[in-house]
Scaffold this motif. Structure first.
Motif, PDB file in Angstrom:
ATOM      1  N   ALA A 246      73.047  44.637  40.415  1.00 33.22           N
ATOM      2  CA  ALA A 246      72.150  45.078  41.492  1.00 33.22           C
ATOM      3  C   ALA A 246      72.381  46.526  41.895  1.00 33.22           C
ATOM      4  N   ASP A 247      73.356  47.186  41.282  1.00 34.70           N
ATOM      5  CA  ASP A 247      73.602  48.596  41.599  1.00 34.70           C
ATOM      6  C   ASP A 247      72.424  49.458  41.152  1.00 34.70           C
ATOM      7  N   PRO A 248      72.004  50.414  41.973  1.00 30.55           N
ATOM      8  CA  PRO A 248      70.961  51.358  41.525  1.00 30.55           C
ATOM      9  C   PRO A 248      71.527  52.298  40.469  1.00 30.55           C
ATOM     10  N   VAL A 249      70.676  52.688  39.540  1.00 31.15           N
ATOM     11  CA  VAL A 249      71.105  53.576  38.458  1.00 31.15           C
ATOM     12  C   VAL A 249      71.681  54.874  39.021  1.00 31.15           C
ATOM     13  N   ALA A 250      71.086  55.377  40.078  1.00 30.98           N
ATOM     14  CA  ALA A 250      71.512  56.666  40.639  1.00 30.98           C
ATOM     15  C   ALA A 250      72.966  56.652  41.082  1.00 30.98           C
ATOM     16  N   LYS A 251      73.503  55.483  41.368  1.00 25.74           N
ATOM     17  CA  LYS A 251      74.899  55.375  41.806  1.00 25.74           C
ATOM     18  C   LYS A 251      75.853  55.951  40.767  1.00 25.74           C
ATOM     19  N   PHE A 252      75.472  55.941  39.507  1.00 25.23           N
ATOM     20  CA  PHE A 252      76.380  56.329  38.426  1.00 25.23           C
ATOM     21  C   PHE A 252      76.140  57.757  37.936  1.00 25.23           C
ATOM     22  N   GLY A 253      75.258  58.475  38.606  1.00 26.74           N
ATOM     23  CA  GLY A 253      75.049  59.883  38.276  1.00 26.74           C
ATOM     24  C   GLY A 253      74.513  60.108  36.876  1.00 26.74           C
ATOM     25  N   THR A 254      73.668  59.193  36.377  1.00 24.54           N
ATOM     26  CA  THR A 254      73.147  59.344  35.025  1.00 24.54           C
ATOM     27  C   THR A 254      72.012  60.361  34.994  1.00 24.54           C
ATOM     28  N   SER A 255      71.536  60.649  33.793  1.00 23.51           N
ATOM     29  CA  SER A 255      70.463  61.625  33.626  1.00 23.51           C
ATOM     30  C   SER A 255      69.078  61.017  33.843  1.00 23.51           C
ATOM     31  N   LEU A 256      68.985  59.711  34.062  1.00 22.53           N
ATOM     32  CA  LEU A 256      67.678  59.063  34.185  1.00 22.53           C
ATOM     33  C   LEU A 256      66.960  59.465  35.467  1.00 22.53           C
ATOM     34  N   ARG A 257      65.716  59.899  35.312  1.00 21.19           N
ATOM     35  CA  ARG A 257      64.845  60.162  36.451  1.00 21.19           C
ATOM     36  C   ARG A 257      63.558  59.365  36.241  1.00 21.19           C
ATOM     37  N   LEU A 258      63.052  58.801  37.324  1.00 20.95           N
ATOM     38  CA  LEU A 258      61.845  57.990  37.270  1.00 20.95           C
ATOM     39  C   LEU A 258      60.810  58.532  38.240  1.00 20.95           C
ATOM     40  N   PRO A 259      59.539  58.204  38.048  1.00 22.14           N
ATOM     41  CA  PRO A 259      58.499  58.708  38.947  1.00 22.14           C
ATOM     42  C   PRO A 259      58.799  58.394  40.406  1.00 22.14           C
ATOM     43  N   GLY A 260      58.616  59.406  41.269  1.00 20.52           N
ATOM     44  CA  GLY A 260      58.835  59.206  42.698  1.00 20.52           C
ATOM     45  C   GLY A 260      60.275  58.979  43.086  1.00 20.52           C
ATOM     46  N   GLY A 261      61.221  59.397  42.227  1.00 22.84           N
ATOM     47  CA  GLY A 261      62.638  59.204  42.539  1.00 22.84           C
ATOM     48  C   GLY A 261      63.061  57.748  42.508  1.00 22.84           C
TER      49      GLY A 261
END
Length: 400
Positions: free
Chosen positions: A110-125
């Motif tokens: 359930a962790d958000p991807v952003a928690k891990f500082g990855t390069s993934l960006r999605l529409p609207g953050g």
């Protein structure tokens, strides 16, 4: 003393009668391996097949593992230890590692991807809302196979992932299935962040070594360093002639969580046993339940099966790195996946309740070997045989 003697007698009996068929008559062999070998020998003789390897696990045991054809035109014979690319079967490897880390409390699905500082960006953050579960089940709101062509053009995967944020969302995160490669590979970044090691080392230590997958590896170097490895071949269009040998490229090796694994059919069979729950010290019941529980219906997958294979599998759904279906008229749950990169294809399909399944690897772009999964599983369920590999079918009108 009497208790010890009795225990010794019981242990001796178990060692003599070790096979599942001996322990349980109901689990006796039902797959006709002579027929399967004859069918695969005929399949390997087709012009569009170069090399092929198939293994069958029945009642938890690897009872068939053979190679057919050659590693390349004029090359050495394929054996059960010849290494192929696994293509998208790699996604289940990534899912296995993530669920193991979740079980160890090092992350949560359930962790958000952003928690891990990855390069993934999605529409609207939306990377701030998209969870690891969303990544693993391909529910990231962007068009299927987003920017795979940029990957094939040699662009850096991290750069491509950052550019995904410029796309238009086609649904809210977590509400539709759109298959991904570049976006899915953000899991390799997550795993490296959590384990503080390379993705290749992480899966080697957690999965390949404990399962005895001695020739499994990540990356092109691992493939080409193998004692026996199958070279890629592609047949263009429906014209006559043998498939053309290709140079191994790095495109999908650069997204290892999505398509970076190599291994022999023996390695794949050992991996399949673990996915059936037969190696609980490596993949626990908890991890398997997480991976193999369906998350979303996959209409496009079901449409393809219905069109080409008469809907022999129904209710196609995606779990975490795995596809789940209902097989045949009985509606028995089966788990599997298929993969394809230039010059290689792969498949795995198994019934985790019967501890029975089939795996195949081949080094051409032919679709004919896909039929082997149906022919083997039909045997396992005592269904009437059908020509799923199209060996006795006139394919002149539809191509091979």
């Amino acid at each position: 003393m009497l208790m010890l003697s009795l225990r010794s007698a019981v242990l001796s009996f178990c060692l003599v009668a070790f096979s599942p068929a001996a322990l349980n008559p109901a689990s006796a062999q039902v797959i006709d391996y002579d027929r399967l070998d004859q069918r695969l020998t005929r399949l390997a003789a087709e012009d569009e097949i170069v090399g092929l390897a198939v293994a069958v696990i029945e009642n938890g045991e690897i009872r068939f593992a053979r190679g057919y054809g050659v590693t390349t035109h004029g090359g050495t014979p394929v054996s059960d230890t010849t290494v192929f690319r696994w293509a998208s079967l790699s996604k289940g490897v990534a899912a296995s590692e993530v669920t193991k880390l979740a079980e160890q409390g090092k992350l949560s699905l359930a962790d958000p991807v952003a928690k891990f500082g990855t390069s993934l960006r999605l529409p609207g953050g939306a990377e701030r809302m998209a969870t690891l579960e969303d990544v693993l089940s391909h529910q990231l709101s962007i068009v299927s196979n987003a920017f795979d062509t940029r990957l094939e053009d040699g662009r850096d995967p991290a750069e491509i992932r950052r550019s995904l944020g410029n796309l238009k969302a086609i649904c809210p995160v977590g509400e539709c299935h759109t298959y991904q490669n570049v976006a899915f590979d953000t899991l390799s970044e997550v795993i490296e962040s959590v384990t503080h090691t390379s993705y290749a080392d992480a899966v080697r230590k957690a999965l390949f070594e404990p399962l005895g997958m001695v020739s499994a590896s990540i990356g092109r170097v691992g493939l080409q360093a193998s004692e026996s490895w199958a070279e890629p071949h592609v047949k263009r269009g429906r014209t006559a002639g043998l498939p053309e040998r290709k140079v191994v490229n790095d495109d999908y090796y650069r997204v290892p969580a999505a398509g970076g694994v190599n291994g022999s059919i023996r390695d794949l069979a050992l991996y399949a046993r673990a996915q059936m729950g037969l190696e609980p010290d490596v993949l626990s019941e908890f991890a398997l339940a997480q991976m193999q529980t369906p998350r979303v219906y996959t209409r496009r997958e079901q449409s393809g099966i219905t069109r080409r294979y008469k809907g022999h599998m129904k209710d196609a759904r995606y779990a975490l790195g795995w596809r789940v279906y209902k097989y045949g008229e009985t509606g028995t749950r089966v788990v599997g996946h298929r993969g394809a990169v230039e010059g290689y294809r792969s498949l795995i399909l198994f019934d985790p309740e019967k501890d029975t399944g089939v795996v195949a690897l081949w080094n051409s772009s032919s679709r004919l070997p896909v039929g082997v999964e149906f022919e083997v599983m039909d045997m396992a369920y005592n269904l009437p045989p059908q020509d799923w590999m199209e060996l006795d079918t006139d394919r002149a009108g539809g191509g091979k």
